[in-house]
Scaffold this motif. Structure first.
Motif, PDB file in Angstrom:
ATOM      1  N   TYR A   1       0.836  -1.094   0.093  1.00 18.31           N
ATOM      2  CA  TYR A   1       0.119  -0.202  -0.032  1.00 18.31           C
ATOM      3  C   TYR A   1       0.794   1.190   0.062  1.00 18.31           C
ATOM      4  N   ALA A   2       1.987   1.393   0.853  1.00 18.25           N
ATOM      5  CA  ALA A   2       2.864   2.358   0.750  1.00 18.25           C
ATOM      6  C   ALA A   2       3.570   2.635  -0.739  1.00 18.25           C
ATOM      7  N   GLU A   3       3.851   1.513  -1.430  1.00 14.48           N
ATOM      8  CA  GLU A   3       4.628   1.571  -2.642  1.00 14.48           C
ATOM      9  C   GLU A   3       3.348   2.229  -3.526  1.00 14.48           C
ATOM     10  N   SER A   4       2.173   1.888  -3.421  1.00 14.42           N
ATOM     11  CA  SER A   4       1.046   2.476  -4.393  1.00 14.42           C
ATOM     12  C   SER A   4       1.189   3.971  -4.017  1.00 14.42           C
ATOM     13  N   LEU A   5       0.997   4.425  -2.735  1.00 15.92           N
ATOM     14  CA  LEU A   5       0.904   5.710  -2.483  1.00 15.92           C
ATOM     15  C   LEU A   5       2.347   6.348  -2.783  1.00 15.92           C
ATOM     16  N   THR A   6       3.203   5.988  -2.734  1.00 17.82           N
ATOM     17  CA  THR A   6       4.528   6.642  -3.106  1.00 17.82           C
ATOM     18  C   THR A   6       4.272   6.725  -4.682  1.00 17.82           C
ATOM     19  N   VAL A   7       4.127   5.850  -5.694  1.00 22.07           N
ATOM     20  CA  VAL A   7       4.140   5.928  -6.942  1.00 22.07           C
ATOM     21  C   VAL A   7       3.118   6.995  -7.462  1.00 22.07           C
ATOM     22  N   TYR A   8       1.883   6.970  -6.650  1.00 22.80           N
ATOM     23  CA  TYR A   8       1.002   8.059  -7.025  1.00 22.80           C
ATOM     24  C   TYR A   8       1.676   9.464  -6.571  1.00 22.80           C
ATOM     25  N   ALA A   9       2.251   9.804  -5.695  1.00 23.62           N
ATOM     26  CA  ALA A   9       2.893  10.813  -5.263  1.00 23.62           C
ATOM     27  C   ALA A   9       3.841  11.585  -6.192  1.00 23.62           C
ATOM     28  N   GLU A  10       4.813  10.334  -6.629  1.00 25.68           N
ATOM     29  CA  GLU A  10       5.731  10.755  -7.630  1.00 25.68           C
ATOM     30  C   GLU A  10       5.226  11.029  -9.059  1.00 25.68           C
ATOM     31  N   GLN A  11       4.182  10.526  -9.353  1.00 23.76           N
ATOM     32  CA  GLN A  11       3.552  10.822 -10.712  1.00 23.76           C
ATOM     33  C   GLN A  11       2.763  12.002 -10.700  1.00 23.76           C
ATOM     34  N   HIS A  12       2.051  12.443  -9.421  1.00 28.05           N
ATOM     35  CA  HIS A  12       1.227  13.617  -9.695  1.00 28.05           C
ATOM     36  C   HIS A  12       1.906  14.722  -8.739  1.00 28.05           C
ATOM     37  N   TRP A  13       2.419  14.539  -7.786  1.00 27.76           N
ATOM     38  CA  TRP A  13       3.024  15.781  -7.008  1.00 27.76           C
ATOM     39  C   TRP A  13       4.312  16.092  -6.964  1.00 27.76           C
ATOM     40  N   ASN A  14       5.163  15.297  -7.500  1.00 23.98           N
ATOM     41  CA  ASN A  14       6.406  15.594  -7.442  1.00 23.98           C
ATOM     42  C   ASN A  14       7.088  16.320  -8.559  1.00 23.98           C
ATOM     43  N   TRP A  15       7.094  17.399  -8.637  1.00 23.17           N
ATOM     44  CA  TRP A  15       7.322  18.632 -10.047  1.00 23.17           C
ATOM     45  C   TRP A  15       8.590  18.257 -10.036  1.00 23.17           C
ATOM     46  N   ALA A  16       9.653  18.186  -8.982  1.00 27.09           N
ATOM     47  CA  ALA A  16      11.090  18.389  -9.422  1.00 27.09           C
ATOM     48  C   ALA A  16      11.739  17.243  -9.834  1.00 27.09           C
ATOM     49  N   GLY A  17      10.908  16.043  -9.906  1.00 29.62           N
ATOM     50  CA  GLY A  17      11.361  14.891 -10.540  1.00 29.62           C
ATOM     51  C   GLY A  17      12.323  13.913  -9.706  1.00 29.62           C
ATOM     52  N   THR A  18      12.431  14.414  -8.322  1.00 29.23           N
ATOM     53  CA  THR A  18      13.337  13.575  -7.440  1.00 29.23           C
ATOM     54  C   THR A  18      12.488  12.277  -7.072  1.00 29.23           C
ATOM     55  N   GLN A  19      13.293  11.331  -6.937  1.00 30.25           N
ATOM     56  CA  GLN A  19      12.664   9.986  -6.555  1.00 30.25           C
ATOM     57  C   GLN A  19      12.164  10.075  -4.980  1.00 30.25           C
ATOM     58  N   LEU A  20      11.237   9.688  -4.656  1.00 25.15           N
ATOM     59  CA  LEU A  20      11.018   9.811  -2.977  1.00 25.15           C
ATOM     60  C   LEU A  20      11.506   8.610  -2.356  1.00 25.15           C
ATOM     61  N   ARG A  21      12.089   8.731  -1.097  1.00 23.08           N
ATOM     62  CA  ARG A  21      12.770   7.785  -0.475  1.00 23.08           C
ATOM     63  C   ARG A  21      11.428   6.422  -0.146  1.00 23.08           C
ATOM     64  N   ARG A  22      12.108   5.101  -0.102  1.00 25.78           N
ATOM     65  CA  ARG A  22      11.082   3.966   0.147  1.00 25.78           C
ATOM     66  C   ARG A  22      11.772   3.346   1.410  1.00 25.78           C
ATOM     67  N   PRO A  23      11.379   3.730   2.587  1.00 31.06           N
ATOM     68  CA  PRO A  23      11.964   3.090   3.770  1.00 31.06           C
ATOM     69  C   PRO A  23      11.216   1.492   3.925  1.00 31.06           C
ATOM     70  N   TYR A  24      10.223   1.463   3.033  1.00 32.44           N
ATOM     71  CA  TYR A  24       9.582   0.128   3.341  1.00 32.44           C
ATOM     72  C   TYR A  24      10.089  -1.077   2.281  1.00 32.44           C
ATOM     73  N   LYS A  25      11.077  -0.610   1.389  1.00 36.11           N
ATOM     74  CA  LYS A  25      11.673  -1.641   0.265  1.00 36.11           C
ATOM     75  C   LYS A  25      11.934  -2.937   1.087  1.00 36.11           C
ATOM     76  N   ASP A  26      12.743  -3.006   2.160  1.00 37.00           N
ATOM     77  CA  ASP A  26      12.966  -4.429   2.720  1.00 37.00           C
ATOM     78  C   ASP A  26      11.868  -5.208   3.151  1.00 37.00           C
ATOM     79  N   LEU A  27      10.925  -4.555   3.371  1.00 38.96           N
ATOM     80  CA  LEU A  27       9.366  -5.555   3.565  1.00 38.96           C
ATOM     81  C   LEU A  27       9.019  -5.891   2.387  1.00 38.96           C
ATOM     82  N   LEU A  28       9.179  -5.164   1.235  1.00 45.23           N
ATOM     83  CA  LEU A  28       8.795  -6.063  -0.114  1.00 45.23           C
ATOM     84  C   LEU A  28       9.513  -6.968  -0.755  1.00 45.23           C
ATOM     85  N   ARG A  29      11.021  -7.182  -0.215  1.00 38.69           N
ATOM     86  CA  ARG A  29      11.840  -8.073  -0.728  1.00 38.69           C
ATOM     87  C   ARG A  29      11.727  -9.341   0.085  1.00 38.69           C
TER      88      ARG A  29
END
Length: 124
Positions: free
Chosen positions: A86-114
């Motif tokens: 769920y956090a990954e889906s929120l991050t992808v949405y935020a990057e696509q819609h709100w991140n005007w500078a193009g910086t990739q947001l941090r993903r502190p949950y990535k170890d849980l997905l692996r």
């Protein structure tokens, strides 16, 4: 999503919190979505039932949270991996819609997905 199992007092649940962080040489903060753990401490009944949780926020402070019973399985979960998805889906949405500078947001949950479940790894 329909609730498969109703939480009970004392159950550990996982939910997603938004956390702002600062990057040097950037004027505005960026946000990240963190998976947080909380314990069910009660229920509030009114027009609908709310699950009352207490857990640490991304800053490390104890915080009360309230979720509708209908949100169990869609916003609050029994396992950390589902909350990380769920956090990954929120991050992808935020990057696509709100991140005007193009910086990739941090993903502190990535170890849980692996992490793989013991069934997939052969019972290890």
């Amino acid at each position: 999503m329909r609730v498969e199992r109703k939480p009970e007092i004392g159950d550990t649940m996982f939910h997603v919190c938004e956390h702002l962080y600062y990057v040097p040489e950037r004027a505005a903060p960026l946000n990240e979505y963190c998976v947080c753990e909380a314990t069910v401490v009660g229920f509030l009944k009114g027009g609908y039932t709310e699950v009352k949780l207490v857990g640490k926020n991304p800053g490390g402070f104890n915080t009360p949270y309230h979720y509708k019973m209908a949100e169990v399985g869609s916003k609050v979960f029994f396992d950390a991996r589902s909350a990380a998805k769920y956090a990954e889906s929120l991050t992808v949405y935020a990057e696509q819609h709100w991140n005007w500078a193009g910086t990739q947001l941090r993903r502190p949950y990535k170890d849980l997905l692996r992490e793989q479940s013991p069934d997939i790894e052969g019972g290890a």
